[in-house]
Design a protein around this motif. Structure first.
Motif, PDB file in Angstrom:
ATOM      1  N   LYS A   1      59.727  31.085   6.273  1.00  0.00           N
ATOM      2  CA  LYS A   1      58.629  30.396   6.959  1.00  0.00           C
ATOM      3  C   LYS A   1      57.405  31.306   7.080  1.00  0.00           C
ATOM      4  N   TYR A   2      57.625  32.545   7.530  1.00  0.00           N
ATOM      5  CA  TYR A   2      56.500  33.464   7.699  1.00  0.00           C
ATOM      6  C   TYR A   2      55.900  33.872   6.356  1.00  0.00           C
ATOM      7  N   SER A   3      56.728  33.970   5.332  1.00  0.00           N
ATOM      8  CA  SER A   3      56.205  34.292   3.996  1.00  0.00           C
ATOM      9  C   SER A   3      55.278  33.190   3.503  1.00  0.00           C
ATOM     10  N   ALA A   4      55.662  31.936   3.782  1.00  0.00           N
ATOM     11  CA  ALA A   4      54.796  30.804   3.396  1.00  0.00           C
ATOM     12  C   ALA A   4      53.474  30.866   4.167  1.00  0.00           C
ATOM     13  N   GLU A   5      53.544  31.256   5.467  1.00  0.00           N
ATOM     14  CA  GLU A   5      52.311  31.379   6.249  1.00  0.00           C
ATOM     15  C   GLU A   5      51.404  32.460   5.669  1.00  0.00           C
ATOM     16  N   VAL A   6      51.994  33.583   5.274  1.00  0.00           N
ATOM     17  CA  VAL A   6      51.196  34.657   4.680  1.00  0.00           C
ATOM     18  C   VAL A   6      50.522  34.171   3.405  1.00  0.00           C
ATOM     19  N   THR A   7      51.262  33.449   2.575  1.00  0.00           N
ATOM     20  CA  THR A   7      50.702  32.931   1.320  1.00  0.00           C
ATOM     21  C   THR A   7      49.529  31.998   1.592  1.00  0.00           C
ATOM     22  N   ASN A   8      49.708  31.093   2.585  1.00  0.00           N
ATOM     23  CA  ASN A   8      48.641  30.142   2.908  1.00  0.00           C
ATOM     24  C   ASN A   8      47.414  30.864   3.467  1.00  0.00           C
ATOM     25  N   ARG A   9      47.665  31.852   4.320  1.00  0.00           N
ATOM     26  CA  ARG A   9      46.533  32.571   4.912  1.00  0.00           C
ATOM     27  C   ARG A   9      45.821  33.442   3.886  1.00  0.00           C
ATOM     28  N   GLU A  10      46.554  33.998   2.954  1.00  0.00           N
ATOM     29  CA  GLU A  10      45.914  34.783   1.894  1.00  0.00           C
ATOM     30  C   GLU A  10      45.060  33.872   1.011  1.00  0.00           C
ATOM     31  N   ALA A  11      45.559  32.633   0.766  1.00  0.00           N
ATOM     32  CA  ALA A  11      44.740  31.675   0.004  1.00  0.00           C
ATOM     33  C   ALA A  11      43.478  31.315   0.792  1.00  0.00           C
ATOM     34  N   GLY A  12      43.617  31.115   2.119  1.00  0.00           N
ATOM     35  CA  GLY A  12      42.454  30.824   2.960  1.00  0.00           C
ATOM     36  C   GLY A  12      41.489  31.991   2.995  1.00  0.00           C
ATOM     37  N   LEU A  13      42.050  33.224   2.961  1.00  0.00           N
ATOM     38  CA  LEU A  13      41.192  34.403   2.954  1.00  0.00           C
ATOM     39  C   LEU A  13      40.348  34.466   1.687  1.00  0.00           C
ATOM     40  N   ALA A  14      40.945  34.075   0.574  1.00  0.00           N
ATOM     41  CA  ALA A  14      40.188  34.061  -0.685  1.00  0.00           C
ATOM     42  C   ALA A  14      39.046  33.055  -0.612  1.00  0.00           C
TER      43      ALA A  14
ATOM     44  N   THR B   1      51.903  38.415  10.939  1.00  0.00           N
ATOM     45  CA  THR B   1      52.974  37.668  10.282  1.00  0.00           C
ATOM     46  C   THR B   1      53.807  38.578   9.392  1.00  0.00           C
ATOM     47  N   GLN B   2      53.178  39.500   8.694  1.00  0.00           N
ATOM     48  CA  GLN B   2      53.913  40.460   7.873  1.00  0.00           C
ATOM     49  C   GLN B   2      54.822  41.334   8.740  1.00  0.00           C
ATOM     50  N   GLY B   3      54.347  41.671   9.959  1.00  0.00           N
ATOM     51  CA  GLY B   3      55.193  42.421  10.886  1.00  0.00           C
ATOM     52  C   GLY B   3      56.402  41.607  11.316  1.00  0.00           C
ATOM     53  N   GLN B   4      56.207  40.306  11.544  1.00  0.00           N
ATOM     54  CA  GLN B   4      57.333  39.440  11.896  1.00  0.00           C
ATOM     55  C   GLN B   4      58.342  39.363  10.743  1.00  0.00           C
TER      56      GLN B   4
END
Length: 456
Positions: free
Chosen positions: A351-364, A437-440
């Motif tokens: 779940k948290y890995s998916a959040e990181v992926t989505n947030r990295e896409a939003g960051l781009a 999230t990466q820490g979690q």
């Protein structure tokens, strides 16, 4: 006389492969005994049965065959000291060191040999042990003929001898019939058997049961009826060297009682973490293992996390089996809990890995948005500079329109600067959330590693 020997049931895979090392050790051991050949042969057979059964037990724990053989022999101690122990036992008037229960009313056959202090996980306790695993020494056993038939399955071929005038028989006649069935001497401890009918002599008469066609186990059960044994008692036959012993089970229970300590610390905390009252644990053992036995014939108590049992070896077999079952159930429940916990952590990581992926896409996307806002700000700033320069060169006639244009340009610059600032703040917050999230994820990964390998 029919040859009598002990056979310990169980897998034989280790017996053939470990035969040579065990035989070599037994050869040395027997030479050190210096006892009559018949005694030496009997002791060798008993020890060989124990060693091979113990090798099987150790291999189940993961040891290789050579390691299991070395461990099994090592548990017995120094060869010379062990030889002295057995030599002394041969000359003692007590029962043999490795005595074997033949049969009780239930027809159960259990070896009643040297018992160690055993924890529920199957490991020997260092205090007061003989160096012999109770699982091996008290393994389910049978006494068999050379033909391989269990003695308790032999069938009476004739009825008991009776007095022609009264039609009654005596305990002496019953013992004679059992001796004929076993083709061996029977040592009868007769007083406990006759207590129910108020006699002390073996020539006391009673109504004979019909034994012809019955097995020894069935015959002993029927014979207990005219002897008026207590409902909780029975008749039992035990092997004693080349002879047998016959009496009530209560007699053997009292005579052969062995005190053994069981470390149950691991069983007093349920898999969910709930602590179990030690005395309630003891009462549960009493309720599940021959409840009518405890008191005169067997004792049980708790000292801290140690279960103390003074009872016949057949009871210790049941106690060990019960504790083993509880330990296995706990292990199964703990394994299920660990598996559920592992699955939870794996799910959280996903779940948290998916959040990181989505947030990295939003960051781009924010980075592209910031680049556009910076370009818009630069254009707005250039327009302001341009209009201000024109105002500086104007002759005063066109200043109104220029001033209106400058105001609009400055508004555009302010909006562009705000867009840059807002986008920058959103990027900082996104990066911060990604870090959290990466820490979690790392935290759940560390939990998962601990669950998979607690030592790591």
């Amino acid at each position: 006389m029919t040859e009598i020997r002990e056979r310990v049931s169980g897998p034989t895979s280790a017996q053939s492969s470990a035969r040579d090392p065990i035989d070599r050790w037994l050869d040395v051991f027997v030479r050190l005994l210096r006892v009559p050949r018949a005694d030496a042969s009997r002791i060798r057979d008993e020890l060989e049965d124990h060693l091979r059964a113990r090798v099987d037990d150790l291999m189940v724990t993961g040891l290789s065959e050579p390691e299991a053989v070395r461990a099994a022999v090592g548990e017995l101690g120094e060869t010379a000291e062990l030889a002295k122990h057995f030599k002394s036992a041969v000359h003692s008037r007590r029962r043999p060191v490795m005595q074997t229960l033949l049969v009780g009313v239930a027809g159960a056959s259990v070896a009643a040999g040297s018992l160690a202090i055993l924890s529920p996980n199957g490991m020997n306790s260092p205090s007061g042990t003989t160096g012999v695993s109770s699982r091996a020494a008290a393994a389910t056993s049978e006494i068999v003929e050379a033909s391989g038939q269990p003695i308790e399955d032999r069938v009476f071929e004739a009825e008991l001898r009776t007095d022609p005038d009264t039609g009654y028989t005596t305990l002496a006649d019953a013992i004679s019939a059992i001796e004929g069935l076993l083709d061996a001497r029977v040592i009868a401890h007769h007083r406990p058997m006759l207590a129910g009918i108020g006699h002390t002599r073996m020539d006391a008469e009673f109504e004979p049961p019909q034994l012809k066609g019955l097995t020894l186990a069935q015959g002993l059960e029927l014979l207990a009826v005219p002897l008026e044994l207590e409902p909780t008692d029975s008749l039992a036959v035990y092997a004693s060297g080349v002879a047998f012993e016959l009496s009530t089970q209560s007699f053997f229970d009292r005579r052969d009682a062995v005190l053994i300590e069981y470390d149950v610390s691991g069983l007093l905390v349920a898999p969910g973490g709930r602590e179990i009252n030690p005395h309630e644990f003891r009462d549960t053992v009493v309720s599940l293992i021959e409840p009518s036995l405890w008191g005169e014939r067997a004792r049980i108590g708790m000292v801290s996390t140690t279960l103390l049992v003074s009872a016949h070896p057949r009871i210790h077999v049941q106690v060990e089996d019960l504790l083993g079952r509880v330990a296995a159930k706990y292990a199964s429940q703990r394994a299920a809990r660990l598996d559920a916990e592992r699955r939870r952590h794996v799910s959280e990581i996903a779940k948290y890995s998916a959040e990181v992926t989505n947030r990295e896409a939003g960051l781009a996307e924010l980075e592209a948005e910031l680049a556009a806002a910076v370009a818009a700000r630069a254009a707005a700033r250039e327009r302001v500079y341009s209009i201000e320069h024109e105002l500086g060169q104007a002759d005063g006639q066109n200043t109104v329109s220029l001033r209106l244009g400058l105001s609009e340009a400055r508004d555009e610059l302010e909006a562009a600067e705000k867009a840059v600032s807002d986008t920058t703040d959103r990027m900082v917050m996104t990066r911060h959330n990604i870090t959290i999230t990466q820490g979690q994820i790392r935290q759940h990964e560390s939990y998962l590693v601990a669950l998979t390998d607690p030592a790591g």
